[in-house]
Design an enzyme around this catalytic site. Structure first.
Site, PDB file in Angstrom:
ATOM      1  N   GLY A  87     -49.860  -0.331 -16.925  1.00  0.00           N
ATOM      2  CA  GLY A  87     -51.229   0.145 -16.725  1.00  0.00           C
ATOM      3  C   GLY A  87     -51.973   0.204 -18.031  1.00  0.00           C
ATOM      4  O   GLY A  87     -51.396   0.121 -19.121  1.00  0.00           O
TER       5      GLY A  87
ATOM      6  N   GLY B 216     -55.589   2.165 -19.871  1.00  0.00           N
ATOM      7  CA  GLY B 216     -56.684   3.118 -19.767  1.00  0.00           C
ATOM      8  C   GLY B 216     -57.543   3.053 -21.004  1.00  0.00           C
ATOM      9  O   GLY B 216     -57.350   2.193 -21.881  1.00  0.00           O
ATOM     10  N   GLY B 217     -58.502   3.951 -21.119  1.00  0.00           N
ATOM     11  CA  GLY B 217     -59.397   3.943 -22.260  1.00  0.00           C
ATOM     12  C   GLY B 217     -58.728   4.402 -23.533  1.00  0.00           C
ATOM     13  O   GLY B 217     -59.225   4.153 -24.632  1.00  0.00           O
TER      14      GLY B 217
ATOM     15  N   VAL C 100     -49.713   1.062 -21.227  1.00  0.00           N
ATOM     16  CA  VAL C 100     -48.341   1.409 -20.891  1.00  0.00           C
ATOM     17  C   VAL C 100     -47.607   0.134 -20.465  1.00  0.00           C
ATOM     18  O   VAL C 100     -48.115  -0.648 -19.657  1.00  0.00           O
ATOM     19  CB  VAL C 100     -48.279   2.457 -19.760  1.00  0.00           C
ATOM     20  CG1 VAL C 100     -46.838   2.883 -19.516  1.00  0.00           C
ATOM     21  CG2 VAL C 100     -49.134   3.676 -20.107  1.00  0.00           C
TER      22      VAL C 100
ATOM     23  N   LYS D 179     -45.699   3.736 -24.085  1.00  0.00           N
ATOM     24  CA  LYS D 179     -47.125   4.039 -24.096  1.00  0.00           C
ATOM     25  C   LYS D 179     -47.646   3.884 -25.516  1.00  0.00           C
ATOM     26  O   LYS D 179     -47.187   4.572 -26.437  1.00  0.00           O
ATOM     27  CB  LYS D 179     -47.346   5.469 -23.589  1.00  0.00           C
ATOM     28  CG  LYS D 179     -48.783   5.890 -23.400  1.00  0.00           C
ATOM     29  CD  LYS D 179     -48.813   7.288 -22.771  1.00  0.00           C
ATOM     30  CE  LYS D 179     -50.227   7.777 -22.531  1.00  0.00           C
ATOM     31  NZ  LYS D 179     -50.227   9.134 -21.916  1.00  0.00           N
TER      32      LYS D 179
ATOM     33  N   ASP E 242     -55.402  18.185 -16.059  1.00  0.00           N
ATOM     34  CA  ASP E 242     -55.738  16.896 -15.450  1.00  0.00           C
ATOM     35  C   ASP E 242     -54.764  16.573 -14.310  1.00  0.00           C
ATOM     36  O   ASP E 242     -54.184  15.491 -14.260  1.00  0.00           O
ATOM     37  CB  ASP E 242     -55.717  15.788 -16.514  1.00  0.00           C
ATOM     38  CG  ASP E 242     -56.519  14.552 -16.078  1.00  0.00           C
ATOM     39  OD1 ASP E 242     -57.366  14.690 -15.170  1.00  0.00           O
ATOM     40  OD2 ASP E 242     -56.300  13.478 -16.653  1.00  0.00           O
TER      41      ASP E 242
END
Length: 575
Positions: A20, A22-23, A27, A42, A136
């Site tokens: 994956g 993200g900003g 990962v 990560k 979160d």
């Protein structure tokens, strides 16, 4: 070997493919060549420096997870910096996230929901007991292993309870769909009850099959702050009405009206769904509500939640910032963009770049001449130091007075105390004969002597009003609780002295519980030192700065070889 066959290497890790992006980070699935273990690797995005806010947050996540060490929290195996890139190696969760499971509408049973969320509740309560707030909780951060067992991940936004949050891109932090009302309002100091609200949102989605609130970011934040979600039994008529009360309590606007722990919420949910365990629901995260189930806003929208003017978007503001050479104007535009979309990656990157450039171009400030004569400054500093020393001496005198009184009482009863301490097991037997609570030797299969927070978990065999000074006896697996009423702003001193040779490590078996039912944090209650006031491990002295009016509790747990036998306890106010 052809280029397509070459291994992608990152330090000791062989990278196989992406999981994956993200900003903040990417990962990858990788293998650690040192032991052959498959991990989730990560890597912080190259645009973020190691010493940036994101870099520090990245490191903090690894430290928090390693410190928590819980079977329902995705473990961190390794952390470091290679080629200038911070990285974290975590357990590889082959089942992916709950969010990925519902990329397309899919079914789940109520029984499976309870099984999954019991594990997440256990992780949350464990984190809360250690003063960690996740901030979160969402489907994306609940990961599944190859057997389908859930664990909580991504503590990148976590913070220690009681500390004000600091963000670089506005006053809101988290994910809008799951935000608690206090998060949506930009409250600076959150506690664990914010996580409990987000867990209730996750539970609502997995039960009803759709989001509780929909719309643009501002609309969703406003609804979290002021709207009641559609009743589950109305959206899905097959659900029991008793479930409505459970989910609405879990998503109560006022934190104090929610369940006190994640476990108590999930167990209430399980009871409400007991007769519907086999019920299946289709989770459709893109579903919309019919007219009669649209969430109703029950208060006026405050200015904080006003919708932006038509045509003004985060993307438009970002492009305007790119097109100007005036750094001040660009930063102002980027702040507006991030107010509309705190997760706008390009705007965050440009803001960081401009702030660094401005800081590098700004000359150091010219020292200003002293406006106050130096002797006056010294005198002021001395006065402040004298006041601080006076307060410290007064505190020490109060504690020493209490300790001296306790030791005088102890010396008068040393023979009796010593004899009682030589016969472990007698106290527990007598307690059971007279109808007291039996000793607790383990919790969930783990011996209490192996649990660092056992003193907060074992139920008390005795609960009485705290004495100014008094003697008692304790055996393995028994816990004594002393209650005292305190008013916010007061200062209290707690002194515990064991007289038995079987007591060698008392401090770690003593816990102070606040009126809200949580173990006191370091800033609320602190010890005089590892060895206690007298420098021995058989005693401990605790100072509590009262920040909540109500009933406080001192708990003393008996652990064989550490804290059993005869002891004295005293609780007194410093006022």
């Amino acid at each position: 070997m052809s280029p397509t066959q070459q291994k992608r290497q990152f330090g000791p890790y062989v990278v196989h493919g992406g999981i994956g992006i993200g900003g903040v980070a990417k990962v990858f699935r990788a293998t650690d060549e040192r032991d052959g273990r498959v991990v989730a690797l990560k890597l912080l995005q190259a645009s973020f420096a190691e010493d940036s806010d994101m870099g520090r947050r990245f490191k903090k996540e690894a430290e928090i997870v390693k410190a928590l060490n819980h079977p329902c929290i995705v473990p961190v195996y390794d952390y470091g910096v290679l080629r200038g890139r911070p990285y974290v190696a975590m357990k590889y969760m082959a089942g992916g996230s709950l969010a990925a499971r519902f990329d397309e509408p899919a079914e789940i049973t109520a029984q499976e929901v309870v099984r999954l969320l019991r594990r997440i509740a256990s992780a949350l309560d464990h984190a809360q007991r250690h003063g960690v707030i996740h901030r979160d909780i969402k489907l994306e951060n609940i990961l599944l292993d190859e057997r389908g067992e859930a664990s909580l991940s991504d503590f990148g936004l976590a913070k220690m309870d009681g500390l004000a949050q600091h963000t670089g891109s506005g006053d809101i932090i988290g994910t809008p769909i799951y935000m608690s009302p206090e998060q949506a309002r930009g409250v600076k100091t959150l506690d664990h009850r914010s996580d409990l609200y987000s867990l209730a949102v996750v539970t609502y989605i997995l039960t009803v099959g759709r989001l509780p609130f929909t719309g643009n970011v501002m609309a969703v934040l406003n609804q979290h702050a002021h709207a009641t979600p559609p009743l589950p039994s109305v959206v899905s008529p097959g659900l029991p009405p008793a479930l409505d009360a459970v989910l609405l309590k879990g998503m109560a606007k006022a934190p104090q009206e929610r369940y006190p722990t994640a476990d108590s919420f999930i167990e209430a949910y399980a009871r409400a769904m007991a007769d519907h365990a086999g019920r299946r629901v289709t989770i459709d995260l893109n579903a919309s509500y019919s007219d009669n189930t649209v969430p109703t806003v029950v208060e006026n929208i405050p200015a904080f939640f006003e919708s932006p003017k038509p045509g003004i978007t985060a993307d438009n503001l970002f492009r305007q910032a790119q097109g100007t050479d005036d750094t001040t104007v660009a930063l102002a535009l980027l702040k507006q963009a991030l107010d509309l979309d705190p997760w706008h990656v390009e705007a965050n990157r440009l803001r960081l770049k401009l702030e660094k450039a401005r800081a590098a171009a700004t000359p150091p400030p010219t020292p200003k001449p002293l406006t106050t004569p130096l002797p006056e400054m010294k005198r002021s500093t001395r006065d402040q130091e004298k006041q601080r020393q006076r307060r410290l001496q007064q505190r020490r005198r109060r504690i020493a007075t209490l300790a001296g009184f306790m030791l005088l009482s102890a010396s008068c009863s040393a023979l009796t105390s010593g004899l009682l301490g030589l016969f472990p097991g007698v106290i527990a037997t007598v307690t059971q004969i007279f109808g007291g609570r039996p000793p607790v030797t383990e919790i969930n299969g783990v011996p209490i002597e192996n649990l660092p927070d056992a003193a907060a978990l074992v139920p008390p065999s005795k609960s009485v009003e705290a004495p100014q000074q008094g003697a008692d006896v304790l055996d393995h697996g028994l816990l004594h609780e002393y209650l005292f009423e305190a008013v916010q702003g007061e200062e209290y001193y707690i002194y515990i002295q064991f007289m038995s040779l079987a007591a060698s490590s008392v401090a770690k078996n003593v816990v102070v519980i606040t009126p809200s039912g949580n173990p006191a944090r370091t800033e609320q209650c602190y010890s005089m030192g590892e060895g206690g006031l007298l420098g021995g491990e058989a005693n401990t002295t605790i100072t509590c700065m009262i920040d909540q009016t109500g009933t406080w509790r001192v708990r003393v747990l008996g652990i064989e070889g550490e804290s059993i036998g005869a002891y004295f306890v005293g609780v007194t106010s410093g006022s």
